[in-house]
Design an enzyme around this catalytic site. Structure first.
Site, PDB file in Angstrom:
ATOM      1  N   ARG A 189       0.927  12.637  -8.808  1.00 46.10           N
ATOM      2  CA  ARG A 189       1.382  11.260  -8.625  1.00 46.10           C
ATOM      3  C   ARG A 189       2.903  11.427  -8.958  1.00 46.10           C
ATOM      4  NH1 ARG A 189      -2.728   7.575  -7.489  1.00 46.10           N
ATOM      5  NH2 ARG A 189      -4.748   8.255  -8.529  1.00 46.10           N
ATOM      6  N   GLU A 216       0.806  -1.167   0.038  1.00 46.60           N
ATOM      7  CA  GLU A 216      -0.030   0.096  -0.024  1.00 46.60           C
ATOM      8  C   GLU A 216       0.946   1.269   0.062  1.00 46.60           C
ATOM      9  OE1 GLU A 216      -2.406   1.290  -0.371  1.00 46.60           O
ATOM     10  OE2 GLU A 216      -4.265   0.690   0.395  1.00 46.60           O
ATOM     11  N   LYS A 231      -0.839   6.806   8.621  1.00 48.42           N
ATOM     12  CA  LYS A 231      -1.258   7.997   9.634  1.00 48.42           C
ATOM     13  C   LYS A 231      -1.910   7.481  10.520  1.00 48.42           C
ATOM     14  CE  LYS A 231      -2.661  10.843   5.627  1.00 48.42           C
ATOM     15  NZ  LYS A 231      -3.835  11.676   5.271  1.00 48.42           N
ATOM     16  N   ASP A 289      -4.633   5.176   6.200  1.00 47.90           N
ATOM     17  CA  ASP A 289      -5.303   6.380   6.345  1.00 47.90           C
ATOM     18  C   ASP A 289      -6.206   5.968   7.562  1.00 47.90           C
ATOM     19  OD1 ASP A 289      -5.655   9.266   6.637  1.00 47.90           O
ATOM     20  OD2 ASP A 289      -7.519   8.873   5.579  1.00 47.90           O
ATOM     21  N   SER A 290      -7.668   5.838   7.390  1.00 48.99           N
ATOM     22  CA  SER A 290      -8.519   5.282   8.208  1.00 48.99           C
ATOM     23  C   SER A 290      -8.311   3.873   8.520  1.00 48.99           C
ATOM     24  CB  SER A 290     -10.154   5.531   7.791  1.00 48.99           C
ATOM     25  OG  SER A 290     -10.200   4.546   6.520  1.00 48.99           O
TER      26      SER A 290
HETATM   27  O1  LIG Z   1      -9.024   3.227   3.903  1.00 56.67           O
HETATM   28  P1  LIG Z   1      -8.026   4.190   3.997  1.00 56.67           P
HETATM   29  O2  LIG Z   1      -6.933   3.873   4.880  1.00 56.67           O
HETATM   30  O3  LIG Z   1      -8.652   5.411   4.859  1.00 56.67           O
HETATM   31  O4  LIG Z   1      -7.248   4.737   2.822  1.00 56.67           O
HETATM   32  C1  LIG Z   1      -6.385   4.406   1.972  1.00 56.67           C
HETATM   33  C2  LIG Z   1      -6.308   4.980   0.635  1.00 56.67           C
HETATM   34  O5  LIG Z   1      -6.741   6.350   0.656  1.00 56.67           O
HETATM   35  C3  LIG Z   1      -5.870   7.214  -0.165  1.00 56.67           C
HETATM   36  N1  LIG Z   1      -5.069   8.040   0.748  1.00 56.67           N
HETATM   37  C4  LIG Z   1      -5.250   8.135   2.259  1.00 56.67           C
HETATM   38  N2  LIG Z   1      -4.375   9.547   2.490  1.00 56.67           N
HETATM   39  C5  LIG Z   1      -3.961   9.886   1.470  1.00 56.67           C
HETATM   40  C6  LIG Z   1      -3.123  11.261   1.504  1.00 56.67           C
HETATM   41  O6  LIG Z   1      -2.800  11.662   2.586  1.00 56.67           O
HETATM   42  N3  LIG Z   1      -2.744  11.439   0.176  1.00 56.67           N
HETATM   43  C7  LIG Z   1      -3.405  10.837  -0.829  1.00 56.67           C
HETATM   44  N4  LIG Z   1      -4.071   9.698  -0.801  1.00 56.67           N
HETATM   45  C8  LIG Z   1      -4.376   9.313   0.417  1.00 56.67           C
HETATM   46  C9  LIG Z   1      -4.601   6.246  -0.611  1.00 56.67           C
HETATM   47  O7  LIG Z   1      -4.855   5.799  -1.931  1.00 56.67           O
HETATM   48  C10 LIG Z   1      -4.795   5.005   0.097  1.00 56.67           C
HETATM   49  O8  LIG Z   1      -4.198   3.764  -0.482  1.00 56.67           O
HETATM   50  O1  LIG Z   2      -7.306   7.512  -3.649  1.00 55.42           O
HETATM   51  P1  LIG Z   2      -7.856   6.203  -3.964  1.00 55.42           P
HETATM   52  O2  LIG Z   2      -7.938   5.144  -2.762  1.00 55.42           O
HETATM   53  O3  LIG Z   2      -9.078   6.433  -4.663  1.00 55.42           O
HETATM   54  O4  LIG Z   2      -6.990   5.428  -5.035  1.00 55.42           O
HETATM   55  P2  LIG Z   2      -5.695   5.579  -5.834  1.00 55.42           P
HETATM   56  O5  LIG Z   2      -4.492   4.965  -4.976  1.00 55.42           O
HETATM   57  O6  LIG Z   2      -5.790   5.474  -7.180  1.00 55.42           O
HETATM   58  O7  LIG Z   2      -5.413   7.083  -5.739  1.00 55.42           O
HETATM   59 MG   LIG Z   3      -6.208   8.473  -4.618  1.00 52.19          MG
END
Ligand SMILES: O=P(O)(O)OC[C@H]1O[C@@H](n2cnc3c(O)ncnc32)[C@H](O)[C@@H]1O
Ligand SMILES: O=P(O)(O)OP(=O)(O)O
Ligand SMILES: [Mg+2]
Length: 179
Positions: free
Chosen positions: A165, A99, A131, A103-104
């Site tokens: 990205r 991953e 986080k 986050d959550s």
């Molecule tokens: O399901 P959770 O763990 O809440 O999220 C995972 C998924 O969400 C995207 N993400 C979470 N925090 C950030 C951030 O600070 N910048 C960009 N994207 C974020 C990410 O794709 C995680 O895989």
């Molecule tokens: O932010 P998400 O979780 O929608 O996925 P991606 O990793 O493609 O940004």
């Molecule tokens: Mg994203």
């Protein structure tokens, strides 16, 4: 052309490389004599997964899965949608789910039981960023690059509304400065 938002560096490219080499060495030692399968969670994990795979010395297979929780915002929707399935079975395999950031925790909380049902030999999580202050559910993380504060970050695969990205570092995007 300059970026639309102000972005400040949180983790430099050098620090990322150094940490990924460290994780790669740890994985290589932990899985000595075995073959592993990396599951790259698209799209955010692509840079990390590629770099990590290069740093692992045991045989590696890579498969891809895409889930989505964020859409175009900066908070998890809580709805995890599988947008792309794995190409191959993971039965009997030593699986590492790669991953970009936890986050959550909702994405992996829902995804891991689904993958465990497919009977891998073993399965664990490797994330570049975590986080912990944002966690809503318990997640068992085996390999973690960096704990970071509750800031929305971009770069090294992570996006804000599909942008940024390609930045070679992890940066904080200053959305307040949007005009
Ligand atoms: O399901 P959770 O763990 O809440 O999220 C995972 C998924 O969400 C995207 N993400 C979470 N925090 C950030 C951030 O600070 N910048 C960009 N994207 C974020 C990410 O794709 C995680 O895989
Ligand atoms: O932010 P998400 O979780 O929608 O996925 P991606 O990793 O493609 O940004
Ligand atoms: Mg994203």
């Amino acid at each position: 052309m300059s970026n639309k938002h102000k972005i400040s560096v949180m983790i430099s490219e050098d620090k990322l490389q150094e940490k990924i080499a460290e994780i790669g060495a740890k994985i290589s030692a932990d899985y000595e004599g075995k073959e592993i399968k990396l599951i790259c969670i698209l799209k955010g994990s692509i840079f990390f997964c590629c770099e990590l795979a290069k740093r692992i010395t045991v045989p590696v297979k890579i498969d891809f899965m895409q889930t989505s929780s964020y859409g175009s915002g900066t908070t998890s929707s809580g709805n995890i949608v599988i947008k792309k399935e794995l190409d191959e079975s993971i039965e009997g395999e030593h699986v590492i789910v790669v991953e970009d950031i936890i986050d959550s925790g909702n994405t992996l909380f829902r995804l891991m039981p689904m993958l465990e049902e497919r009977n891998p030999a073993d399965i664990c999580i490797c994330t570049l960023l975590d986080k912990p202050d944002r966690r809503e559910v318990d997640i068992d993380v085996k390999y973690n690059g960096f704990n970071i504060p509750d800031e929305f970050v971009v770069g090294y695969g992570l996006d804000y509304d599909q942008m940024y990205r390609n930045l070679p570092f992890i940066g904080v995007v200053h959305l307040d400065d949007e005009n």
